[in-house]
Design an enzyme around this catalytic site. Sequence first.
Site, mmCIF file in Angstrom:
data_model
loop_
_atom_site.group_PDB
_atom_site.id
_atom_site.type_symbol
_atom_site.label_atom_id
_atom_site.label_comp_id
_atom_site.label_asym_id
_atom_site.label_seq_id
_atom_site.Cartn_x
_atom_site.Cartn_y
_atom_site.Cartn_z
ATOM 1 N N PRO A 39 88.187 68.518 9.326
ATOM 2 C CG PRO A 39 86.974 68.060 7.387
ATOM 3 C CD PRO A 39 88.285 68.617 7.853
ATOM 4 C CB CYS A 40 86.309 65.581 14.046
ATOM 5 S SG CYS A 40 87.199 66.866 14.947
ATOM 6 C CB THR A 41 83.122 63.530 10.241
ATOM 7 O OG1 THR A 41 82.518 64.180 11.354
ATOM 8 C CG2 THR A 41 82.289 62.331 9.832
#
Length: 255
Positions: free
Chosen positions: A148-150
């Site tokens: 995940p980038c978030t």
Amino acid sequence: MHITAESLDDLLLGVTKALFRQRRRIRAQRGKSVELMGVNLELLRPRARLSRSEGRGRPFSCLGEMLWYLSGDNKLDLIEHYVPRYREESEDQRTVYGGYGPRFFKMRNGYNQIDNICSLLKARPTSRRAVIQLFDASDLAASHKEIPCTCTLQFLIRNGRLYLVTYMRSNDAYLGLPHDVFAFTMLQEILARTLGVQLGTYKHLVGSLHLYDRNRDAAAQYLREGIQGHVSMPRMPNGDPWPSIATLLRIERRL
């Protein structure tokens, strides 16, 4: 850097121009890019979440990714139909390790993070603990094609409005940013309806906001093209949205 804007296109134009002025270059795992660090983006009208340009207006893939999240699953076949490049992110050609669906609804030990924060905010509307965690410490314990980038989404009710503050460790300004703003402001409005409050503004904080060299020509075309206007999506209906979401997901599976 702090950019405040009325619509997604205003944000994208500001971000793209700033990246074209940036001279600092990096070579990361996914390719060469220019990078801005510690960027704060604020969308004053979260319903103006779709680009009104010819090149960036992509409701099909944005909606597909949102449905993937809401399905609670990370299966490749659902998202590949809308965003074919996800096949490159799959390690077993069946699932995407970093898919957000299970992390929203079945985070480690089976925690439904959406239900948890809704229950919390119903009981304590001014709480500062309504945080959803998508990036997990275990994501760095082994090598994966996609994680995940978030990192987090924090929901705050103030003066009868639901605000959302998202923190991204990394964000592709050309491909990723429009999809992320669409999905997270949709979720913000869904939860505002669930909680019976109005919609506040949306803030999107990014550690590394970058433009890859391979997308530079397309980004330049976006700057030349201009936008057709500042148009917001209609308000979601009042009341509990989840029965309608369940119906939509059943229809999508049948289609």
